[in-house]
Motif scaffolding. Structure first.
Motif, PDB file in Angstrom:
ATOM      1  N   GLU A  81      -1.274  13.900 -11.303  1.00 22.79           N
ATOM      2  CA  GLU A  81      -0.712  14.623 -10.151  1.00 22.79           C
ATOM      3  C   GLU A  81      -0.563  13.693  -8.949  1.00 22.79           C
ATOM      4  N   ARG A  82      -1.597  12.869  -8.708  1.00 23.02           N
ATOM      5  CA  ARG A  82      -1.521  11.934  -7.570  1.00 23.02           C
ATOM      6  C   ARG A  82      -0.395  10.933  -7.789  1.00 23.02           C
ATOM      7  N   ASP A  83      -0.303  10.407  -9.020  1.00 27.91           N
ATOM      8  CA  ASP A  83       0.739   9.413  -9.301  1.00 27.91           C
ATOM      9  C   ASP A  83       2.127   9.994  -9.071  1.00 27.91           C
ATOM     10  N   GLY A 125      -3.050  -1.706  -3.616  1.00 22.53           N
ATOM     11  CA  GLY A 125      -2.582  -0.401  -3.155  1.00 22.53           C
ATOM     12  C   GLY A 125      -1.391   0.099  -3.957  1.00 22.53           C
ATOM     13  N   ARG A 126      -0.447   0.694  -3.238  1.00 21.35           N
ATOM     14  CA  ARG A 126       0.742   1.249  -3.893  1.00 21.35           C
ATOM     15  C   ARG A 126       2.021   0.593  -3.373  1.00 21.35           C
ATOM     16  N   ASP A 127       1.952   0.044  -2.139  1.00 17.69           N
ATOM     17  CA  ASP A 127       3.167  -0.472  -1.494  1.00 17.69           C
ATOM     18  C   ASP A 127       2.921  -1.868  -0.925  1.00 17.69           C
ATOM     19  N   ILE A 128       1.962  -2.581  -1.500  1.00 14.42           N
ATOM     20  CA  ILE A 128       1.599  -3.875  -0.895  1.00 14.42           C
ATOM     21  C   ILE A 128       2.700  -4.919  -1.161  1.00 14.42           C
ATOM     22  N   ASP A 134      -8.983  -3.034  -0.031  1.00 19.27           N
ATOM     23  CA  ASP A 134      -8.590  -1.880  -0.847  1.00 19.27           C
ATOM     24  C   ASP A 134      -7.888  -0.879   0.077  1.00 19.27           C
ATOM     25  N   THR A 135      -6.553  -0.846   0.016  1.00 16.12           N
ATOM     26  CA  THR A 135      -5.835   0.042   0.957  1.00 16.12           C
ATOM     27  C   THR A 135      -5.910   1.512   0.516  1.00 16.12           C
ATOM     28  N   GLY A 136      -6.252   1.755  -0.759  1.00 19.46           N
ATOM     29  CA  GLY A 136      -6.517   3.133  -1.180  1.00 19.46           C
ATOM     30  C   GLY A 136      -7.696   3.672  -0.370  1.00 19.46           C
ATOM     31  N   ALA A 137      -8.688   2.802  -0.147  1.00 19.89           N
ATOM     32  CA  ALA A 137      -9.851   3.204   0.662  1.00 19.89           C
ATOM     33  C   ALA A 137      -9.422   3.496   2.102  1.00 19.89           C
ATOM     34  N   HIS A 138      -8.386   2.797   2.596  1.00 14.82           N
ATOM     35  CA  HIS A 138      -7.890   3.096   3.957  1.00 14.82           C
ATOM     36  C   HIS A 138      -7.359   4.531   4.021  1.00 14.82           C
ATOM     37  N   TYR A 139      -6.531   4.876   3.030  1.00 11.69           N
ATOM     38  CA  TYR A 139      -5.965   6.238   3.030  1.00 11.69           C
ATOM     39  C   TYR A 139      -7.063   7.277   2.811  1.00 11.69           C
ATOM     40  N   ARG A 140      -8.040   6.923   2.018  1.00 12.61           N
ATOM     41  CA  ARG A 140      -9.158   7.851   1.775  1.00 12.61           C
ATOM     42  C   ARG A 140      -9.978   8.041   3.060  1.00 12.61           C
ATOM     43  N   THR A 141     -10.241   6.940   3.747  1.00 13.55           N
ATOM     44  CA  THR A 141     -11.038   7.001   4.979  1.00 13.55           C
ATOM     45  C   THR A 141     -10.326   7.848   6.028  1.00 13.55           C
ATOM     46  N   ARG A 197       2.938  12.488  -7.039  1.00 15.96           N
ATOM     47  CA  ARG A 197       3.181  12.631  -5.605  1.00 15.96           C
ATOM     48  C   ARG A 197       3.413  11.256  -4.953  1.00 15.96           C
ATOM     49  N   ASP A 198       2.615  10.255  -5.362  1.00 16.26           N
ATOM     50  CA  ASP A 198       2.740   8.916  -4.775  1.00 16.26           C
ATOM     51  C   ASP A 198       4.079   8.265  -5.136  1.00 16.26           C
ATOM     52  N   SER A 199       4.600   8.578  -6.335  1.00 17.30           N
ATOM     53  CA  SER A 199       5.861   7.954  -6.771  1.00 17.30           C
ATOM     54  C   SER A 199       7.072   8.659  -6.172  1.00 17.30           C
ATOM     55  N   GLN A 200       6.890   9.951  -5.853  1.00 17.79           N
ATOM     56  CA  GLN A 200       8.060  10.731  -5.421  1.00 17.79           C
ATOM     57  C   GLN A 200       8.212  10.829  -3.912  1.00 17.79           C
ATOM     58  N   ARG A 201       7.218  10.363  -3.148  1.00 22.99           N
ATOM     59  CA  ARG A 201       7.332  10.521  -1.693  1.00 22.99           C
ATOM     60  C   ARG A 201       8.473   9.649  -1.158  1.00 22.99           C
ATOM     61  N   LYS A 202       8.960  10.031   0.039  1.00 24.95           N
ATOM     62  CA  LYS A 202      10.120   9.336   0.621  1.00 24.95           C
ATOM     63  C   LYS A 202       9.747   7.954   1.153  1.00 24.95           C
ATOM     64  N   VAL A 204       1.105   8.884   9.191  1.00 18.65           N
ATOM     65  CA  VAL A 204      -0.131   8.312   8.647  1.00 18.65           C
ATOM     66  C   VAL A 204       0.139   6.872   8.164  1.00 18.65           C
ATOM     67  N   ARG A 205       1.254   6.681   7.475  1.00 21.49           N
ATOM     68  CA  ARG A 205       1.584   5.346   6.966  1.00 21.49           C
ATOM     69  C   ARG A 205       1.878   4.385   8.117  1.00 21.49           C
ATOM     70  N   GLU A 206       2.603   4.890   9.129  1.00 22.11           N
ATOM     71  CA  GLU A 206       2.898   4.032  10.289  1.00 22.11           C
ATOM     72  C   GLU A 206       1.608   3.618  10.985  1.00 22.11           C
TER      73      GLU A 206
HETATM   74  O1   DC Z   1      -6.207   3.445  -4.883  1.00 18.69           O
HETATM   75  P1   DC Z   1      -6.695   4.874  -4.691  1.00 18.69           P
HETATM   76  O2   DC Z   1      -6.510   5.710  -5.921  1.00 18.69           O
HETATM   77  O3   DC Z   1      -8.077   4.928  -4.150  1.00 18.69           O
HETATM   78  O4   DC Z   1      -5.706   5.472  -3.552  1.00 18.69           O
HETATM   79  C1   DC Z   1      -5.866   6.753  -3.024  1.00 18.69           C
HETATM   80  C2   DC Z   1      -4.534   7.291  -2.552  1.00 18.69           C
HETATM   81  O5   DC Z   1      -4.094   6.559  -1.414  1.00 18.69           O
HETATM   82  C3   DC Z   1      -3.388   7.243  -3.538  1.00 18.69           C
HETATM   83  O6   DC Z   1      -3.293   8.460  -4.290  1.00 18.69           O
HETATM   84  C4   DC Z   1      -2.175   7.082  -2.681  1.00 18.69           C
HETATM   85  C5   DC Z   1      -2.684   6.464  -1.408  1.00 18.69           C
HETATM   86  N1   DC Z   1      -2.283   5.070  -1.232  1.00 18.69           N
HETATM   87  C6   DC Z   1      -1.033   4.836  -0.714  1.00 18.69           C
HETATM   88  O7   DC Z   1      -0.270   5.771  -0.514  1.00 18.69           O
HETATM   89  N2   DC Z   1      -0.655   3.568  -0.431  1.00 18.69           N
HETATM   90  C7   DC Z   1      -1.476   2.534  -0.670  1.00 18.69           C
HETATM   91  N3   DC Z   1      -1.085   1.296  -0.360  1.00 18.69           N
HETATM   92  C8   DC Z   1      -2.748   2.759  -1.227  1.00 18.69           C
HETATM   93  C9   DC Z   1      -3.120   4.057  -1.526  1.00 18.69           C
END
Ligand code: DC
Length: 221
Positions: free
Chosen positions: A179-181, A140-143, A37-44, A183-188, A112-114
């Motif tokens: 709001e999260r979606d 995740g979002r970019d897998i 779960d890569t969302g958990a990676h960003y959360r951690t 921000r997540d969709s609009q980032r560079k 952070v992503r790098e």
């Molecule tokens: O899946 P989640 O809702 O637990 O993810 C938390 C946040 O992590 C989400 O708002 C954006 C970020 N995320 C990301 O940028 N890229 C990923 N591959 C996974 C999550």
């Protein structure tokens, strides 16, 4: 002779509360895969950075704080979890309202992503070397777009707003999904997108079991 169970890589992307985690965990159980779960990676990472006094609106201060964090993997059943400085924080910490409110801000920072990119790619090797897994399912979002663009199976889950809000409420979580979606969709860097060629799956009308059956049928076809 061909290998009867070739090692599979399955990418599952989608917005918040679209059912990625429940679906991925259930598929991992059914097909004997390692789940990440890569969302958990960003959360951690967000939790650790907040603990270290980092602020998302000061991205230049993040580098030295990241350098002090040592990443590792702990395998618990079928789940591989990110450890930081040899410890995996509790779910209550990484799913707190404070982390919910900050995670997509930290996730938009390139450093952070790098920092996570090679770690996330290396999970395929972790799963292979473990020996007990038939493959890897990573959500995740970019897998399917950035981490494993050549994965054999790439899925993009989506659901209507009401279903998603109801799912978070059922989990007892305070979360600003829209709001999260946004921000997540609009980032560079590595925005949330449906990767070209991925299979789109509407999880709104289906119970979890139905989504899992559908995806497993596509994977095993
Ligand atoms: O899946 P989640 O809702 O637990 O993810 C938390 C946040 O992590 C989400 O708002 C954006 C970020 N995320 C990301 O940028 N890229 C990923 N591959 C996974 C999550």
């Amino acid at each position: 002779m061909s290998d009867p169970t070739p090692f599979k890589i399955i990418a599952v992307d989608g917005g918040a509360a679209t059912g990625k985690s429940s679906t991925s965990r259930a598929i991992a159980e059914r097909l004997g895969l390692m789940h990440v779960d890569t969302g958990a990676h960003y959360r951690t990472l967000t939790y650790a950075l907040l603990q270290a006094g980092a602020q998302a609106d000061q991205p230049d201060s993040i580098g030295p704080k990241l350098a002090a964090l040592q990443l590792g993997t702990e395998i618990d059943g079928r789940s591989a979890r990110l450890s930081i400085n040899h410890s995996v924080p509790d779910d209550a910490h990484i799913r707190s309202p404070e982390v919910n409110a900050n995670v997509s801000k930290f996730a938009a920072i390139e450093a952070v992503r790098e920092f996570l990119f090679n770690y996330q790619r290396s999970q395929a090797q972790v799963a292979r070397e473990h020996g007990a897994f038939n493959g890897l399912i990573m959500e995740g979002r970019d897998i399917g777009s950035v981490i494993f663009p050549n994965a054999e199976f790439r899925f993009f889950l989506f659901a209507d707003e009401a279903t998603r809000a109801a799912r978070r409420a059922k989990d007892g979580q305070t979360d600003s999904i829209a709001e999260r979606d946004k921000r997540d969709s609009q980032r560079k860097t590595a925005p949330l997108v449906c990767p070209a060629g991925a299979t789109r799956v509407d999880t709104g009308p289906l119970p979890l079991e139905g989504v899992v059956d559908h995806l497993c049928a596509l994977i095993e076809a």
